[in-house]
Write an enzyme that holds these catalytic residues in place. Structure first.
Site, mmCIF file in Angstrom:
data_model
loop_
_atom_site.group_PDB
_atom_site.id
_atom_site.type_symbol
_atom_site.label_atom_id
_atom_site.label_comp_id
_atom_site.label_asym_id
_atom_site.label_seq_id
_atom_site.Cartn_x
_atom_site.Cartn_y
_atom_site.Cartn_z
ATOM 1 N N ASN A 13 80.909 30.408 54.895
ATOM 2 C CA ASN A 13 79.836 29.417 55.021
ATOM 3 C C ASN A 13 78.811 29.707 53.927
ATOM 4 O O ASN A 13 78.072 30.679 54.017
ATOM 5 C CB ASN A 13 79.222 29.547 56.426
ATOM 6 C CG ASN A 13 77.994 28.682 56.619
ATOM 7 O OD1 ASN A 13 77.722 27.777 55.828
ATOM 8 N ND2 ASN A 13 77.252 28.955 57.680
ATOM 9 N N LYS A 15 76.218 28.076 53.224
ATOM 10 C CA LYS A 15 74.865 27.615 53.584
ATOM 11 C C LYS A 15 74.266 26.860 52.382
ATOM 12 O O LYS A 15 74.987 26.154 51.691
ATOM 13 C CB LYS A 15 74.002 28.792 54.046
ATOM 14 C CG LYS A 15 74.705 29.608 55.147
ATOM 15 C CD LYS A 15 73.843 30.611 55.841
ATOM 16 C CE LYS A 15 74.651 31.329 56.902
ATOM 17 N NZ LYS A 15 73.876 32.259 57.704
ATOM 18 N N HIS A 103 75.750 25.101 64.172
ATOM 19 C CA HIS A 103 75.377 26.420 63.649
ATOM 20 C C HIS A 103 73.968 26.761 64.149
ATOM 21 O O HIS A 103 73.111 25.879 64.273
ATOM 22 C CB HIS A 103 75.417 26.410 62.114
ATOM 23 C CG HIS A 103 75.258 27.783 61.554
ATOM 24 N ND1 HIS A 103 74.024 28.382 61.427
ATOM 25 C CD2 HIS A 103 76.160 28.689 61.119
ATOM 26 C CE1 HIS A 103 74.193 29.603 60.934
ATOM 27 N NE2 HIS A 103 75.486 29.814 60.741
ATOM 28 N N GLU A 105 71.463 27.957 62.790
ATOM 29 C CA GLU A 105 70.355 27.529 61.917
ATOM 30 C C GLU A 105 70.046 26.049 62.134
ATOM 31 O O GLU A 105 68.895 25.630 62.045
ATOM 32 C CB GLU A 105 70.706 27.854 60.453
ATOM 33 C CG GLU A 105 70.634 29.361 60.218
ATOM 34 C CD GLU A 105 71.569 29.888 59.143
ATOM 35 O OE1 GLU A 105 72.112 29.097 58.357
ATOM 36 O OE2 GLU A 105 71.767 31.121 59.120
ATOM 37 N N GLU A 175 78.757 33.409 67.300
ATOM 38 C CA GLU A 175 77.846 34.023 66.345
ATOM 39 C C GLU A 175 76.550 34.411 67.054
ATOM 40 O O GLU A 175 75.651 33.561 67.219
ATOM 41 C CB GLU A 175 77.513 33.043 65.219
ATOM 42 C CG GLU A 175 78.712 32.605 64.420
ATOM 43 C CD GLU A 175 78.308 32.174 63.015
ATOM 44 O OE1 GLU A 175 78.784 32.795 62.065
ATOM 45 O OE2 GLU A 175 77.505 31.239 62.888
ATOM 46 N N GLY A 181 72.856 37.303 59.308
ATOM 47 C CA GLY A 181 72.040 37.583 58.126
ATOM 48 C C GLY A 181 71.104 38.772 58.300
ATOM 49 O O GLY A 181 70.203 38.975 57.495
ATOM 50 N N SER A 221 76.938 38.954 60.055
ATOM 51 C CA SER A 221 76.935 40.157 59.213
ATOM 52 C C SER A 221 78.330 40.758 59.010
ATOM 53 O O SER A 221 78.490 41.975 58.892
ATOM 54 C CB SER A 221 75.968 41.203 59.760
ATOM 55 O OG SER A 221 74.638 40.698 59.725
HETATM 56 P P1 PGA Z 1 76.077 36.101 57.869
HETATM 57 O O1 PGA Z 1 76.082 34.597 58.395
HETATM 58 O O2 PGA Z 1 77.496 36.500 57.638
HETATM 59 O O3 PGA Z 1 75.255 36.076 56.618
HETATM 60 O O4 PGA Z 1 75.445 36.936 58.951
HETATM 61 C C1 PGA Z 1 77.061 34.128 59.273
HETATM 62 C C2 PGA Z 1 76.821 32.682 59.594
HETATM 63 O O5 PGA Z 1 75.652 32.279 59.745
HETATM 64 O O6 PGA Z 1 77.757 31.878 59.704
#
Ligand code: PGA
Length: 261
Positions: A13, A15, A103, A105, A175, A181, A221
């Site tokens: 992803n 983003k 997601h 976010e 997740e 992140g 992560s």
């Molecule tokens: P990350 O994000 O691997 O940077 O923690 C995962 C995601 O939001 O899909």
């Protein structure tokens, strides 16, 4: 059905990173590095920003790559006066295979709810896209002891009135929000426990056969250094990777997780 019968998925992803020119360089690197054995073992998916999808499609088509790609979001509507939205039919026209929906976010910054996630899941299915539904709890919810209940409610909300033949082919990405992140990765056992709970929920809502087919990913992560222990969990069928997927070399190491020490 065992883990062996569900093809693992490694999904990157991006983003809001990597512009359409950079995406060409990234995809060329993947094209050059991935070999048939990688594709045979793992489905590789990229979620680029909307503005990159045409570039990604062009590289995939020109080089007959087996990489698949998806959109990071989808409109619940088919067409019309929805400024800024992208419809499922527009995505399908670009041979997009997946739509990432819900997601954390988007739930946090764009007020997405289980109801809007459900509407988007139905829109994806209507336009022949496979939903990849993201679910997971915040730190507060986990500390309050309600992580499983919260996550399963999100699963149930996302799947409301969705027919079983569509559910068996979709993907659910667990997740935990506190692991996205942050460098805080859930333990492999946490990922396994939640995957079992999600699969049991799907079995209850539909059937064991559907639950055995649905692919459940872990995200938060993930990197080359921790993917192996996660993938060794029998109910974890892959990963949704953010930050670590921005570097194609690191993403390749994740895709080749059995080679990690
Ligand atoms: P990350 O994000 O691997 O940077 O923690 C995962 C995601 O939001 O899909």
């Amino acid at each position: 059905m065992t883990n062996d019968q569900r093809k693992p998925v490694m999904a990157g992803n991006w983003k809001m990173n990597i512009n359409h020119l950079e995406s060409i360089a990234y995809m060329n690197k993947m094209a050059f590095s991935l070999i048939d054995a990688d594709y045979a073992r793992t489905e590789v998916v990229i979620f680029p920003p909307f503005t990159d999808i045409r570039s990604v499609q062009t590289v995939v088509d020109a080089d007959h790559l087996s990489i698949t790609y998806g959109a990071q979001d989808i409109s619940a509507h088919d067409s019309g006066a929805y400024t800024g939205e992208i419809s499922g039919s527009m995505l399908k026209k670009l041979h997009t295979k997946y739509a990432l929906i819900g997601h954390s976010e988007r739930r946090a910054y764009h007020n997405e709810t289980d109801e809007s996630v459900n509407a988007k899941v139905k829109a994806a299915i209507k336009h022949d896209l496979i939903p990849m539904i993201a679910v997971g709890e915040t730190l507060d919810i986990r500390q309050g002891g309600n992580a499983v209940e919260h996550t399963l409610n999100q699963v149930q909300g996302a799947l409301k009135d969705v027919r079983s033949n569509y559910v068996s082919e979709l993907v659910i990405a667990y997740e935990p929000v506190w692991a996205i992140g942050t460098g805080e990765v859930a333990t492999p056992q946490d990922a396994q426990d939640m995957s079992i709970a999600i699969r049991a929920k799907v079995a209850k809502l539909y059937s064991q056969d559907v639950a055995d087919k649905v692919r459940i990913l872990y995200g938060g992560s993930v990197k080359a250094g921790n993917i192996k222990a996660i993938m060794e969990q029998p109910d974890v069928d892959g990963a949704l990777i953010g930050g670590a997927a921005l570097d194609p070399d690191e993403f390749l190491r994740i895709i080749r997780w059995p080679d990690q020490p």
